[in-house]
Design a protein around this motif. Structure first.
Motif, PDB file in Angstrom:
ATOM      1  N   SER A 207       0.670  -0.871   0.122  1.00 51.78           N
ATOM      2  CA  SER A 207       0.066  -0.109   0.211  1.00 51.78           C
ATOM      3  C   SER A 207       0.983   1.498  -0.233  1.00 51.78           C
ATOM      4  CB  SER A 207      -0.789   0.123   1.583  1.00 51.78           C
ATOM      5  OG  SER A 207      -0.231  -0.096   2.180  1.00 51.78           O
ATOM      6  N   LEU A 208       0.278   2.322   0.304  1.00 51.02           N
ATOM      7  CA  LEU A 208       1.222   3.854   0.226  1.00 51.02           C
ATOM      8  C   LEU A 208       1.687   4.073   1.171  1.00 51.02           C
ATOM      9  CD1 LEU A 208       1.391   6.351  -1.716  1.00 51.02           C
ATOM     10  CD2 LEU A 208      -0.506   7.620  -0.772  1.00 51.02           C
ATOM     11  N   PHE A 209       1.657   3.421   2.183  1.00 53.43           N
ATOM     12  CA  PHE A 209       2.032   3.451   3.803  1.00 53.43           C
ATOM     13  C   PHE A 209       2.428   2.520   4.553  1.00 53.43           C
ATOM     14  CE2 PHE A 209      -1.035   7.171   2.804  1.00 53.43           C
ATOM     15  CZ  PHE A 209       0.124   8.233   3.535  1.00 53.43           C
ATOM     16  N   ARG A 210       2.712   1.472   4.072  1.00 55.44           N
ATOM     17  CA  ARG A 210       2.741   0.350   4.848  1.00 55.44           C
ATOM     18  C   ARG A 210       2.873  -1.260   3.988  1.00 55.44           C
ATOM     19  NH1 ARG A 210       2.206   0.747   9.379  1.00 55.44           N
ATOM     20  NH2 ARG A 210       2.548  -1.969  10.507  1.00 55.44           N
TER      21      ARG A 210
ATOM     22  N   GLU B 122     -20.732   2.903  19.707  1.00 55.08           N
ATOM     23  CA  GLU B 122     -19.916   4.179  18.344  1.00 55.08           C
ATOM     24  C   GLU B 122     -18.757   3.940  18.557  1.00 55.08           C
ATOM     25  OE1 GLU B 122     -22.410   7.827  18.711  1.00 55.08           O
ATOM     26  OE2 GLU B 122     -24.368   7.149  17.911  1.00 55.08           O
ATOM     27  N   SER B 123     -17.887   4.466  19.609  1.00 54.19           N
ATOM     28  CA  SER B 123     -16.660   4.635  20.450  1.00 54.19           C
ATOM     29  C   SER B 123     -15.740   3.460  19.463  1.00 54.19           C
ATOM     30  CB  SER B 123     -16.768   4.645  21.416  1.00 54.19           C
ATOM     31  OG  SER B 123     -17.268   6.247  21.843  1.00 54.19           O
ATOM     32  N   ASN B 124     -16.436   2.156  19.855  1.00 54.55           N
ATOM     33  CA  ASN B 124     -15.547   0.694  19.376  1.00 54.55           C
ATOM     34  C   ASN B 124     -15.911   0.588  17.790  1.00 54.55           C
ATOM     35  OD1 ASN B 124     -14.101  -1.699  19.982  1.00 54.55           O
ATOM     36  ND2 ASN B 124     -16.576  -2.814  19.597  1.00 54.55           N
ATOM     37  N   GLY B 125     -16.774   1.257  16.916  1.00 49.76           N
ATOM     38  CA  GLY B 125     -16.747   0.570  16.019  1.00 49.76           C
ATOM     39  C   GLY B 125     -15.809   1.968  15.242  1.00 49.76           C
ATOM     40  N   ALA B 126     -16.149   3.193  15.341  1.00 44.52           N
ATOM     41  CA  ALA B 126     -15.069   4.031  15.025  1.00 44.52           C
ATOM     42  C   ALA B 126     -13.758   4.105  15.750  1.00 44.52           C
ATOM     43  CB  ALA B 126     -15.609   5.011  15.251  1.00 44.52           C
ATOM     44  N   THR B 127     -13.394   3.350  16.371  1.00 48.35           N
ATOM     45  CA  THR B 127     -11.879   3.672  16.399  1.00 48.35           C
ATOM     46  C   THR B 127     -11.793   1.993  15.437  1.00 48.35           C
ATOM     47  OG1 THR B 127     -12.113   3.745  19.062  1.00 48.35           O
ATOM     48  CG2 THR B 127     -10.199   2.254  18.858  1.00 48.35           C
ATOM     49  N   LEU B 128     -12.487   1.217  15.314  1.00 52.95           N
ATOM     50  CA  LEU B 128     -11.867  -0.375  14.499  1.00 52.95           C
ATOM     51  C   LEU B 128     -11.511   0.848  13.308  1.00 52.95           C
ATOM     52  CD1 LEU B 128     -13.808  -2.614  15.787  1.00 52.95           C
ATOM     53  CD2 LEU B 128     -11.043  -2.489  16.575  1.00 52.95           C
ATOM     54  N   TYR B 129     -12.269   1.787  13.349  1.00 53.11           N
ATOM     55  CA  TYR B 129     -12.083   1.760  11.678  1.00 53.11           C
ATOM     56  C   TYR B 129     -10.746   2.521  10.617  1.00 53.11           C
ATOM     57  CZ  TYR B 129     -13.486   4.694   7.337  1.00 53.11           C
ATOM     58  OH  TYR B 129     -13.398   4.619   6.078  1.00 53.11           O
ATOM     59  N   ARG B 130     -10.087   3.333  12.254  1.00 49.17           N
ATOM     60  CA  ARG B 130      -9.280   3.549  12.254  1.00 49.17           C
ATOM     61  C   ARG B 130      -8.387   2.949  11.294  1.00 49.17           C
ATOM     62  NH1 ARG B 130      -7.763   6.572  18.320  1.00 49.17           N
ATOM     63  NH2 ARG B 130      -8.739   8.352  17.765  1.00 49.17           N
ATOM     64  N   VAL B 131      -8.155   1.413  11.572  1.00 44.89           N
ATOM     65  CA  VAL B 131      -7.306   0.319  10.750  1.00 44.89           C
ATOM     66  C   VAL B 131      -7.157   0.751   8.651  1.00 44.89           C
ATOM     67  CG1 VAL B 131      -7.096  -2.071   9.735  1.00 44.89           C
ATOM     68  CG2 VAL B 131      -7.604  -1.414  11.783  1.00 44.89           C
ATOM     69  N   PHE B 132      -8.436   1.096   8.212  1.00 49.66           N
ATOM     70  CA  PHE B 132      -8.736   1.257   7.368  1.00 49.66           C
ATOM     71  C   PHE B 132      -8.875   3.360   7.184  1.00 49.66           C
ATOM     72  CE2 PHE B 132     -11.057  -1.461   8.488  1.00 49.66           C
ATOM     73  CZ  PHE B 132     -10.712  -2.890   8.106  1.00 49.66           C
ATOM     74  N   ASP B 133      -8.563   4.031   7.803  1.00 52.38           N
ATOM     75  CA  ASP B 133      -8.401   5.349   7.440  1.00 52.38           C
ATOM     76  C   ASP B 133      -7.781   6.180   7.663  1.00 52.38           C
ATOM     77  OD1 ASP B 133      -9.141   7.779   7.249  1.00 52.38           O
ATOM     78  OD2 ASP B 133     -10.230   7.886   8.836  1.00 52.38           O
ATOM     79  N   ILE B 134      -6.925   6.215   6.168  1.00 52.17           N
ATOM     80  CA  ILE B 134      -5.403   6.812   6.744  1.00 52.17           C
ATOM     81  C   ILE B 134      -5.287   8.273   6.876  1.00 52.17           C
ATOM     82  CG2 ILE B 134      -4.438   5.512   4.725  1.00 52.17           C
ATOM     83  CD1 ILE B 134      -4.753   7.103   2.694  1.00 52.17           C
ATOM     84  N   PHE B 135      -6.315   9.114   7.216  1.00 54.40           N
ATOM     85  CA  PHE B 135      -6.515  10.359   8.096  1.00 54.40           C
ATOM     86  C   PHE B 135      -6.935  10.524   9.280  1.00 54.40           C
ATOM     87  CE2 PHE B 135      -7.028  10.734   2.700  1.00 54.40           C
ATOM     88  CZ  PHE B 135      -6.147  11.556   2.710  1.00 54.40           C
ATOM     89  N   TRP B 136      -7.516   9.547   9.740  1.00 52.65           N
ATOM     90  CA  TRP B 136      -7.125   9.317  10.896  1.00 52.65           C
ATOM     91  C   TRP B 136      -6.379  10.258  12.168  1.00 52.65           C
ATOM     92  CZ3 TRP B 136      -5.314   8.291  15.784  1.00 52.65           C
ATOM     93  CH2 TRP B 136      -4.256   7.457  15.712  1.00 52.65           C
ATOM     94  N   LYS B 137      -5.583  10.576  11.634  1.00 51.53           N
ATOM     95  CA  LYS B 137      -5.133  11.021  12.963  1.00 51.53           C
ATOM     96  C   LYS B 137      -4.495  12.796  12.759  1.00 51.53           C
ATOM     97  CE  LYS B 137      -0.750   7.868  14.141  1.00 51.53           C
ATOM     98  NZ  LYS B 137       0.641   8.014  14.108  1.00 51.53           N
TER      99      LYS B 137
END
Length: 391
Positions: free
Chosen positions: A15-18, A154-169
């Motif tokens: 992938s682009l980053f890893r 909602e917190s749990n689901g959104a936290t796991l979504y970070r794996v696929f979201d390269i802009f989360w930080k």
């Protein structure tokens, strides 16, 4: 991913980053989780993703912190007091759930069974951990419980979504989108859990010795009695066990019911086994079933055990398990893994591999878990990793 696993037991994707290395080979799983365990763990990458919600809990950390929490939790959950307390909680909420389903069936009313499983599981886990009855299953719970339940989901689901979201930080820094939602929801769950923990610490510290047995059945109370009184440490333990147990149990139960609806012959076998093990019949009530659902009766339900495992084989609650590689390594199948690469183990794909389970790997067949005498037989935890061999 499964289509690729049919062709390649292990493969690398860029992938682009890893770089990510995927494997569905039990030999590689055993090597990572046993032979060279120290080289594969969550690492900084996964800790950054999980820590805002899970903190420094057991499923977000490595090393000494992981070992300390594993020892603390396993020692408590292995006690008879907590096992008996947990069994009663699950029975109580199981009866509530059975009553709702029975009423809906009598009225020919459709229900969302997965939502009911989710509420029943959350109520049970929070009661076992904190000794507090959320009572989301009844639908009459207070606003605070509803807010906690929704914010936790909602917190749990959104936290796991970070794996696929390269802009989360970047989103977290700017406090926008899903990251703003995580921040607000964590405030809600923190307030709820910290209030319960602090009240529990104060109550137990002010209680007389003869009052303690009335208050020490739940997990957090028992930890406090062992002088674990850091609210942040206890908060992280609670969130990690909620995250680990709620969605996984809900998923397993939902898929099991789905498979029973597809395979009525298997459903009939399980029903007959339960009747024989408990000494009940078709006219027995849910209360009678709960009263007769002893450890001995459960031990006789070999086919039920097999059907549950077969469900988890095809539909594991955690379809992929991620680990970081700490140093260059070579796996048993000859593939090289480099320091810093992310490794993905694929339980979902492994459950469908013919080289692991035979020509009928994609069929739902509980009999594969039984020996010639009809008794349940275990499989290698590196072949069947639905329960994850290491946490």
């Amino acid at each position: 991913m499964t289509e690729l696993a049919y062709k390649y037991k292990t493969y690398r994707m860029l992938s682009l980053f890893r770089t990510i290395v995927y494997t569905a080979d039990p030999a590689n799983v055993e090597y990572m989780f046993k032979t060279n365990f120290a080289n594969y763990s969550k690492g900084l990458y996964l800790h950054e993703i999980l820590s805002d919600y899970m903190g420094d809990g057991i499923f977000a950390v490595d090393g000494d912190k992981w070992m300390h929490q594993r020892k603390a939790s396993s020692s408590q959950f292995s006690t008879k007091v907590l096992r008996d307390f947990s069994s009663e909680i699950f029975k109580t909420n199981g009866l509530k759930l059975a009553g709702i389903i029975h009423q809906a069936a009598n009225c020919s009313k459709s229900i969302d069974i997965q939502d009911l499983f989710l509420k029943s599981t959350l109520d049970s886990i929070v009661m076992i951990l904190l000794g507090f009855d959320l009572d989301t299953l009844s639908g009459t719970n207070n606003e605070e419980s509803i807010q906690f339940s929704n914010a936790s989901d909602e917190s749990n689901g959104a936290t796991l979504y970070r794996v696929f979201d390269i802009f989360w930080k970047i989103k977290r820094f700017l406090n926008i989108g899903s990251e703003a939602m995580i921040k607000e929801n964590i405030k809600v769950v923190d307030k709820f859990v910290y209030n319960l923990i602090n009240r529990k610490i104060e109550t137990l510290q002010n209680s007389e010795d003869d009052e303690l047995p009335l208050k020490k059945s739940d997990f957090i109370s028992r930890l406090i009695e062992t002088r674990e009184t850091d609210p942040k440490y206890l908060r992280d333990m609670v969130f990690n066990f909620i995250a680990a147990g709620k969605d996984t149990t809900t998923s397993a139960l939902s898929w099991f019911i789905y498979m029973m609806c597809k395979h009525l012959d298997i459903q009939d076998k399980i029903a007959q086994e339960i009747r024989e093990a408990t000494g009940l019949n078709n006219t027995s009530s849910p209360d009678e079933l709960a009263a007769n659902l002893t450890k001995e009766a459960l031990g006789k339900m070999q086919y039920l055990h097999a059907a549950l495992n077969e469900t988890l084989r095809l539909y594991p609650a955690v379809p992929m398990i991620a680990r970081g590689c700490f140093s260059d390594d070579t796996w048993p199948d000859g593939h090289s893994v480099r320091k810093g690469e992310l490794v993905i183990i694929q339980p979902y794909s492994m459950g469908r591999m013919k080289f692991i389970w035979g020509h009928d790997a994609e069929e739902f067949r509980p009999e594969r878990w039984l020996d010639r005498n009809g008794n349940f037989k275990e499989e290698s935890p590196f072949k069947f990793i639905a329960f994850n061999v290491i946490n």
